[in-house]
Design a protein around this motif. Structure first.
Motif, PDB file in Angstrom:
ATOM      1  N   ILE A 167      -2.258  -5.897  -0.723  1.00 23.79           N
ATOM      2  CA  ILE A 167      -1.196  -5.453   0.192  1.00 23.79           C
ATOM      3  C   ILE A 167      -0.730  -4.051  -0.173  1.00 23.79           C
ATOM      4  N   TRP A 168      -0.549  -3.790  -1.471  1.00 19.88           N
ATOM      5  CA  TRP A 168      -0.088  -2.471  -1.914  1.00 19.88           C
ATOM      6  C   TRP A 168      -1.082  -1.381  -1.538  1.00 19.88           C
ATOM      7  N   CYS A 169      -2.366  -1.703  -1.583  1.00 14.68           N
ATOM      8  CA  CYS A 169      -3.401  -0.710  -1.331  1.00 14.68           C
ATOM      9  C   CYS A 169      -3.783  -0.598   0.146  1.00 14.68           C
ATOM     10  N   ALA A 170      -3.133  -1.398   0.993  1.00 18.52           N
ATOM     11  CA  ALA A 170      -3.400  -1.327   2.435  1.00 18.52           C
ATOM     12  C   ALA A 170      -2.852  -0.022   3.014  1.00 18.52           C
ATOM     13  N   PRO A 171      -3.433   0.468   4.102  1.00 16.84           N
ATOM     14  CA  PRO A 171      -2.949   1.722   4.725  1.00 16.84           C
ATOM     15  C   PRO A 171      -1.470   1.669   5.105  1.00 16.84           C
ATOM     16  N   ASP A 172      -1.017   0.509   5.581  1.00 14.46           N
ATOM     17  CA  ASP A 172       0.388   0.310   5.932  1.00 14.46           C
ATOM     18  C   ASP A 172       0.904  -0.906   5.153  1.00 14.46           C
ATOM     19  N   ARG A 173       1.559  -0.636   4.034  1.00 13.33           N
ATOM     20  CA  ARG A 173       1.991  -1.720   3.146  1.00 13.33           C
ATOM     21  C   ARG A 173       2.975  -2.672   3.818  1.00 13.33           C
ATOM     22  N   GLY A 174       3.927  -2.096   4.531  1.00 16.54           N
ATOM     23  CA  GLY A 174       4.934  -2.921   5.193  1.00 16.54           C
ATOM     24  C   GLY A 174       4.315  -3.874   6.190  1.00 16.54           C
ATOM     25  N   LYS A 175       3.384  -3.366   6.978  1.00 13.86           N
ATOM     26  CA  LYS A 175       2.714  -4.202   7.971  1.00 13.86           C
ATOM     27  C   LYS A 175       1.861  -5.268   7.284  1.00 13.86           C
ATOM     28  N   ALA A 176       1.155  -4.865   6.228  1.00 10.81           N
ATOM     29  CA  ALA A 176       0.299  -5.809   5.508  1.00 10.81           C
ATOM     30  C   ALA A 176       1.124  -6.939   4.894  1.00 10.81           C
ATOM     31  N   TRP A 177       2.312  -6.584   4.388  1.00  6.14           N
ATOM     32  CA  TRP A 177       3.185  -7.601   3.802  1.00  6.14           C
ATOM     33  C   TRP A 177       3.683  -8.583   4.860  1.00  6.14           C
ATOM     34  N   ASP A 179       2.293  -9.123   7.782  1.00  3.12           N
ATOM     35  CA  ASP A 179       1.148  -9.868   8.299  1.00  3.12           C
ATOM     36  C   ASP A 179       0.881 -11.105   7.456  1.00  3.12           C
ATOM     37  N   TRP A 180       1.003 -10.953   6.141  1.00  5.92           N
ATOM     38  CA  TRP A 180       0.736 -12.077   5.257  1.00  5.92           C
ATOM     39  C   TRP A 180       1.901 -13.070   5.219  1.00  5.92           C
TER      40      TRP A 180
END
Length: 242
Positions: A167-177, A179-180
């Protein structure tokens, strides 16, 4: 005349001993008595005389216990004011567990701004924490005008570290968080060269005495351990000086 002097002397000695008996022992004396009785690995941080019927507060970390003036008895429980209904022990725990919000390393957190972002909280969450997911799906989804700093605090499993890094390394951390946590959609595997602050956040959480997730910190340094509903969060915001 000798007899009267003798009686006066005896009375003065008796009065002096009574005054000495009424003088409460110092916190330092109580600490010397009780610390060895609590066990080899127990360190008492402070002893404070309370206004509650001769009890002394025994502080061990962020835990509050009580003892008597002889350090013979130990009381594990909360003291309530029956007139006001206040939980005096909880108020004391909240006070000693406050942090300095400005000292938090916010660069190691995921920043999310909702509305005008005027109210600020920091939330420690584990990606495998069911209560954290519920907090995201309900309370934080319903709350507006808030800036949320999310520290991914991996304490539930080794898999938590992997998910947090992805999640931290995703292009958009907030969205990745989100999403999960909200939709159950996992972030793709992180590149090997990407570094996540997992170890630093874990050390920070231990330093702050966070034993479970979620843990919510407010701008005044106060904290709420565990998930709360949107109404309770709004009530808390009203008490906090931003």
């Amino acid at each position: 005349m000798r007899k009267s002097k003798s009686v006066l002397l005896s009375l003065s000695v008796l009065m002096a001993s009574c005054v000495g008996a009424q003088n409460p022992p110092s916190p330092e004396a109580i600490k010397k008595l009780i610390e060895p009785r609590l066990g080899v690995n127990v360190k008492v941080d402070s002893i404070t005389e309370t206004p509650y019927s001769g009890l002394y507060e025994v502080r061990i970390g962020n835990d509050i216990l009580y003892t008597d003036k002889t350090a013979t008895y130990l009381i594990n429980g909360h003291i309530f004011n029956l007139t006001t209904g206040a939980d005096l022990t909880r108020e004391r725990i909240d006070d000693i567990s406050k942090i300095k919000f400005s000292d938090l390393p916010l660069d190691k957190a995921i920043k999310t701004v909702k509305g005008d972002g005027s109210r600020v909280i920091a939330v420690f969450e584990d990606p495998n924490c069911g209560y954290c997911k519920r907090l995201r799906q309900t309370t934080l989804k319903e709350t507006d005008n808030v800036t949320i700093y999310t520290f991914m605090y991996n304490i539930l499993s080794d898999d938590s570290f992997v998910k947090s890094k992805n999640i931290w390394c995703a292009p958009d951390r907030g969205k990745a968080w989100d999403d999960w946590m909200v939709n159950g959609k996992a972030a793709p595997a992180a590149a090997a060269k990407c570094d996540a602050p997992n170890d630093e956040v874990l050390a920070l959480g231990h330093k702050l005495g966070i034993q479970g997730t979620p843990a919510i910190f407010f701008a005044d340094g106060s904290r709420i351990p565990g998930a709360i509903d949107a109404k309770s969060l709004e009530e808390k915001f009203k008490k906090v000086k931003q």
